[in-house]
Design a protein around this motif. Structure first.
Motif, short mmCIF file in Angstrom:
data_model
loop_
_atom_site.label_atom_id
_atom_site.label_comp_id
_atom_site.label_asym_id
_atom_site.label_seq_id
_atom_site.Cartn_x
_atom_site.Cartn_y
_atom_site.Cartn_z
N ASP A 159 38.83 42.78 40.50
CA ASP A 159 37.55 43.47 40.27
C ASP A 159 37.74 44.73 39.79
O ASP A 159 38.74 44.88 39.14
CB ASP A 159 37.07 43.49 41.59
CG ASP A 159 37.81 44.61 42.92
OD1 ASP A 159 38.86 44.75 42.23
OD2 ASP A 159 37.28 44.51 43.99
N THR A 191 40.72 44.33 46.80
CA THR A 191 39.55 44.38 46.18
C THR A 191 38.86 45.60 46.84
O THR A 191 39.37 46.19 47.54
CB THR A 191 38.57 43.20 46.51
OG1 THR A 191 38.57 43.13 48.08
CG2 THR A 191 39.21 42.07 46.10
N TRP A 192 37.63 46.19 45.98
CA TRP A 192 37.29 47.47 46.33
C TRP A 192 36.48 47.36 47.89
O TRP A 192 36.82 48.27 48.50
CB TRP A 192 36.22 47.90 45.21
CG TRP A 192 35.41 49.02 45.50
CD1 TRP A 192 36.09 50.20 45.22
CD2 TRP A 192 34.47 49.45 46.15
NE1 TRP A 192 35.19 51.32 45.48
CE2 TRP A 192 34.12 50.83 46.14
CE3 TRP A 192 33.45 48.73 46.99
CZ2 TRP A 192 33.17 51.44 46.98
CZ3 TRP A 192 32.20 49.33 47.60
CH2 TRP A 192 32.20 50.64 47.49
#
Length: 393
Positions: A240, A263-264
């Motif tokens: 991402d 992931t963010w």
């Protein structure tokens, strides 16, 4: 053994409510961990989630530093993820396998890991080979050494299996892997927080773990270690805008350190509290924690062996704080429920969670009683009394 038990238990509010022998499931968190998580959640409610995360940047960085200190590695070799399975998967599915590749694993492999190996074997034509165990039930290191050749693409080992007190000889496996130049993925889900994990001495290329078990951290937290010389050789199966940067309409660059496996969106309050949990464990000393856990578990096994109809199923030359047993004429789930009625927490380990080992030893559903350093010998006595009551019901 150097622990101030009254202080430890005062730090652990749950000990006033339950007799908790389910630390291999989710340990009771100490108050500093609870405070760290709740404080951040309150800041989110007060100023907003994004804003609270920005405010906690130094605390989040500290979590990476604390885990790196625990493992004896660099901060850039650590990724924070939501659980141990996702950590393991991000490493495993990031490797490349082909039709001639061999994945070597052990009889104590955890279900999630072995299912992933079988899936990749189906997709790529690689083979999954289960190593034999030695007379102590540990992975047979001599057999591993004999199986090494140019086609071995990965050694995957569960350090401490979910269904017993066995501690696999990870450092011996690591020495074989390093001599052969083969990546070594260690599932430390039930050893992190229970014993020292110096990755240089163990020789693992990758290590996955959770926060909720012996580290006494929050649920929904985990981490992955990847040795620096392997980070750019493993391409994450998911990317991402945090793991990679979109540099042009048709181009991107993957993060150069272990944060490529993140992931963010993340559980910020949990990650802040995870740092507090690691600090708490390090302050008390992982060597001392492991010694006490072994002492308590040995005492528990000794008392269990005195109970008529009870069979202890633990193996290993080295054993940890996990004890598993079965009882004649008593279903494990029913025993768990009967103990819970007496405010005693245990879990059930079914054959499906470690099918290779369970089928080889014809194991039934097992009651798993897992102690931790804040437990007491008095609680062991109470547990045995509660168990005898449950068996007699």
């Amino acid at each position: 053994m150097g622990f101030d038990l009254p202080a430890l238990r005062a730090d652990t509010p749950g000990t006033d409510t339950v007799l908790h022998f389910n630390n291999a499931g989710a340990a009771l968190p100490p108050q500093p961990v609870v405070d760290a998580q709740v404080t951040h959640l309150k800041r989110e409610a007060t100023i907003g989630g994004y804003e609270a995360a920005a405010e906690a940047e130094a605390q989040l960085h500290h979590t990476y530093d604390a885990i790196a200190r625990m493992l004896g590695c660099e901060t850039e070799e650590i990724a924070l993820v939501e659980n141990a399975t996702r950590a393991w998967d991000m490493a495993f599915y990031g490797l490349s396998f082909g039709p001639n590749d061999r994945i070597l694993t052990s009889p104590s492999a955890y279900a999630s890991n072995h299912i992933a190996c079988l899936q990749v074997a189906e997709q790529t034509g690689a083979s999954v080979e289960v190593l034999p165990h030695d007379p102590h039930g540990q992975v047979d290191v001599a057999a591993l050494r004999a199986k090494m050749d140019d086609d071995v693409a990965l050694i995957a080992l569960t350090h401490v299996p979910t269904n017993g007190g066995l501690v696999n000889p990870a450092a011996e496996v690591g020495a074989v892997a390093q001599n052969a130049g083969v990546p070594f993925l260690l599932d430390a889900c039930q050893s992190a927080g229970q014993m020292p994990l110096p990755v240089d001495e163990i020789g693992c290329t990758m290590l996955s773990a959770t926060g909720r078990k012996y580290l006494r951290g929050p649920r929904g937290t985990g981490f992955l270690y990847v040795r620096d010389d392997w980070i750019e050789r493993i391409e994450p199966p998911l990317l991402d805008l945090h793991a990679a940067t979109w540099t042009a309409p048709d181009e991107y660059e993957i993060h150069p350190d272990a944060r490529r496996f993140e992931t963010w969106e993340s559980h910020v309050a949990g990650q802040v509290a995870l740092g507090a949990a690691v600090d708490y464990a390090l302050d008390r000393g992982l060597d001392a924690i492991f010694e006490r856990n072994q002492h308590l578990a040995h005492a528990l096994r000794t008392e269990l062996e005195k109970v008529p109809g009870v069979t202890v199923h633990d193996q290993g030359r080295v054993r940890c704080g996990i004890t598993t047993f079965s009882a004649e004429q008593n279903d494990a789930a029913a025993l768990q429920a009967a103990l819970r009625e007496q405010h005693v927490n245990v879990s059930v380990s079914p054959p499906s969670s470690t099918r290779l080992d369970a089928e080889a030893r014809a194991l039934p559903d097992l009651v798993r009683a897992s102690v931790h350093y804040y437990n007491t010998t008095g609680e062991i006595d109470r547990f045995i009394t509660a168990l005898r009551t449950a068996l007699a019901a």
